[in-house]
Design a protein around this motif. Structure first.
Motif, PDB file in Angstrom:
ATOM      1  N   VAL A  98     -33.357   6.500  15.781  1.00 42.11           N
ATOM      2  CA  VAL A  98     -33.744   7.894  16.039  1.00 42.11           C
ATOM      3  C   VAL A  98     -32.720   8.872  15.470  1.00 42.11           C
ATOM      4  O   VAL A  98     -31.528   8.766  15.771  1.00 42.11           O
ATOM      5  N   PRO A  99     -33.166   9.863  14.658  1.00 39.65           N
ATOM      6  CA  PRO A  99     -32.246  10.853  14.100  1.00 39.65           C
ATOM      7  C   PRO A  99     -32.007  12.013  15.065  1.00 39.65           C
ATOM      8  O   PRO A  99     -32.792  12.234  15.993  1.00 39.65           O
ATOM      9  N   GLU A 100     -30.914  12.737  14.836  1.00 42.29           N
ATOM     10  CA  GLU A 100     -30.677  13.981  15.560  1.00 42.29           C
ATOM     11  C   GLU A 100     -31.214  15.127  14.697  1.00 42.29           C
ATOM     12  O   GLU A 100     -30.713  15.377  13.601  1.00 42.29           O
ATOM     13  N   THR A 101     -32.236  15.812  15.180  1.00 44.17           N
ATOM     14  CA  THR A 101     -32.912  16.838  14.386  1.00 44.17           C
ATOM     15  C   THR A 101     -32.686  18.248  14.920  1.00 44.17           C
ATOM     16  O   THR A 101     -33.337  19.188  14.475  1.00 44.17           O
ATOM     17  N   ARG A 102     -31.768  18.394  15.858  1.00 50.34           N
ATOM     18  CA  ARG A 102     -31.489  19.715  16.411  1.00 50.34           C
ATOM     19  C   ARG A 102     -30.984  20.654  15.318  1.00 50.34           C
ATOM     20  O   ARG A 102     -30.110  20.309  14.532  1.00 50.34           O
ATOM     21  N   ILE A 148     -33.398   1.014  20.571  1.00 48.95           N
ATOM     22  CA  ILE A 148     -34.192   1.612  19.491  1.00 48.95           C
ATOM     23  C   ILE A 148     -33.688   3.008  19.163  1.00 48.95           C
ATOM     24  O   ILE A 148     -33.584   3.401  17.991  1.00 48.95           O
ATOM     25  N   THR A 149     -33.353   3.786  20.184  1.00 52.85           N
ATOM     26  CA  THR A 149     -32.840   5.139  19.964  1.00 52.85           C
ATOM     27  C   THR A 149     -31.528   5.097  19.180  1.00 52.85           C
ATOM     28  O   THR A 149     -31.342   5.859  18.214  1.00 52.85           O
ATOM     29  N   LEU A 150     -30.613   4.245  19.571  1.00 51.94           N
ATOM     30  CA  LEU A 150     -29.325   4.131  18.890  1.00 51.94           C
ATOM     31  C   LEU A 150     -29.483   3.703  17.438  1.00 51.94           C
ATOM     32  O   LEU A 150     -28.730   4.139  16.561  1.00 51.94           O
TER      33      LEU A 150
END
Length: 470
Positions: free
Chosen positions: A444-448, A439-441
């Protein structure tokens, strides 16, 4: 303030904006809601065996005593959005503080399991409202460069509360004083209520209420200079001026908003399916299944709380350095391996010292793995991916889902153990943790280091969920 002109680009201002000491302090105060969350989550673990002895409760009644708080939390999070919208994030936290005190009082003096369940429903209402309002408040007063760490600090306070509850339970367990275990929660609840009095309203909430002057005044307190404060208010108002409705209307009209809401719901379901709250609520029962004595099981549970807190500190250090996705995938992998280890050792069985040490080791490894990613980052991401006008609604949906899933698991765990066996239950949780990696792959976005406004722009532009931070 929409038309304010600035001499620097928004990205330059974003880079220059640094959270002031005052903003950090306010975030820490708001994070005390997490401390209350953790205390009331952890305290029942050590108290439950003695409550069962005093009231002669069945395993099914024990499930109801534990899960009643989750049911209250689910309802509390359901109404938290409207409370937060009407009275502000600080108003919601003040209401939660009052409910913490009321619930603690009822539980401490409960003459029967029914009264105890009633008191835990009040505590659940408090937790549901606080778990919604506090991370939302923190995300709205913190700049993007520190947002991950500050929201993770909220989770650290949750783990500190769990640890302190386990320690308190350990000391009172020698005499079986479960009423003292529950009653001591009055002290932090009172401190939390007093602390909330000093929190200003969120600038985003003030802007939503068309109180721009007050919003700018708060931003001046929170940001590094006047230009940054003016530019941020202009950006907030630009988003609020979108003619797309809010809450349910936005959800009904805007398919892109539905995507962010569904992502939050999926993340919260998966967090509960990791099995973390099984250990938080029933850890002594798990250790007793490995032939630990009652007192030894309570103190082993305290060690779980210590590792949980320490590993969450690691997440705070690295969440804004490594990013959300890498830390979350590492967390899922560790959790899956360690849950599988627990299941295998329980299948082997026996009461040898080696089995007991191995079981404790895998449990602690799981807790550490969860705490560096699956715990804090789910709350961080759920507060980051929702647009301004839909933030209350979106976070409300994900928070309700969290507590509904929490209730379902806590209300059925002992039954599940009896049906699948201890080994089968933990192997099932291992599979869920492995699924979380996929699910993460995929989603999920990278929001850093990405502003909330930039994430919102990408969302409404139709970008894939995993690309919202690009």
């Amino acid at each position: 303030m929409v038309g304010v002109a600035t001499s620097r680009s928004e990205s330059d201002l974003s880079q220059d904006a640094s959270t002031t000491t005052r903003a950090t302090i306010l975030g820490v105060v708001a994070a005390l809601a997490g401390l209350m969350f953790g205390l009331d989550t952890g305290v029942v673990s050590g108290a439950l065996p003695f409550i069962a002895q005093d009231f002669h409760t069945s395993a099914r009644m024990q499930e109801w005593i534990v899960s009643s708080m989750m049911a209250g939390a689910a309802f509390g999070s359901l109404i938290a959005g409207s409370i937060s919208t009407r009275f502000g994030r600080t108003g919601a936290m003040m209401g939660a503080a009052a409910l913490f005190l009321l619930g603690t009082f009822v539980c401490t003096f409960a003459p029967s399991p029914a009264y105890l369940i009633c008191g835990r429903v009040f505590l659940g209402l408090a937790v549901g409202v606080a778990a919604f309002a506090a991370p939302l408040y923190i995300s709205e007063i913190t700049v993007e460069s520190a947002r991950g760490a500050m929201i993770s600090f909220y989770q650290l306070m949750v783990t500190l509360g769990i640890f302190l509850a386990f320690v308190s339970d350990g000391f009172f367990s020698h005499g079986g004083h479960w009423r003292w275990m529950l009653g001591v929660m009055t002290v932090p609840a009172t401190l939390f209520m007093i602390s909330v009095l000093f929190l200003p309203h969120s600038p985003r909430w003030l802007a939503m209420k068309q109180r721009e002057g007050q919003a700018l005044k708060v931003l001046r307190l929170l940001r590094s200079d006047e230009e940054v404060a003016q530019a941020e208010l202009a950006s907030i108002e630009a988003r609020l001026n979108r003619d797309t409705g809010a809450g349910w209307n936005l959800f009904r009209r805007e398919p892109n908003f539905r995507r962010s809401v569904m992502l939050g719901i999926i993340l919260q379901v998966m967090q509960q399916l990791t099995g973390i709250n099984v250990l938080m609520y029933y850890a002594p029962r798990v250790f007793q299944a490995a032939h630990f004595g009652t007192s030894a099981a309570v103190w082993a549970t305290t060690l779980v709380g210590l590792i949980n807190m320490a590993a969450t500190g690691v997440a705070i250090v690295f969440v804004d350095r490594w990013g959300r996705r890498p830390l979350l995938m590492l967390s899922c992998a560790i959790a899956a391996i360690s849950m599988a280890g627990v299941g295998i050792l329980l299948a082997i069985g026996g009461d040898s010292l080696g089995i007991q040490i191995g079981l404790v080791g895998f449990v602690l490894l799981f807790v550490a793995g969860f705490a560096i990613g699956e715990g804090p980052l789910v709350w961080t991401l759920c507060s980051e991916v929702q647009p301004t006008r839909g933030r209350d609604f979106g976070i409300g949906c994900s928070t309700v889902t969290n507590w509904a899933a929490n209730w379902l698991i806590s209300n059925t765990f002992l039954t599940l153990m009896a049906t699948l066996g201890s080994s089968g239950t933990f192997l099932l949780f291992a599979a869920f943790n492995a699924l979380f990696i996929v699910i993460t792959l995929t989603f999920v976005p990278e929001t850093r280091d990405v502003s909330l406004e930039a994430i919102e722009t990408n969302l409404f532009a139709g970008k894939r969920l995993r690309d919202l931070g690009r």
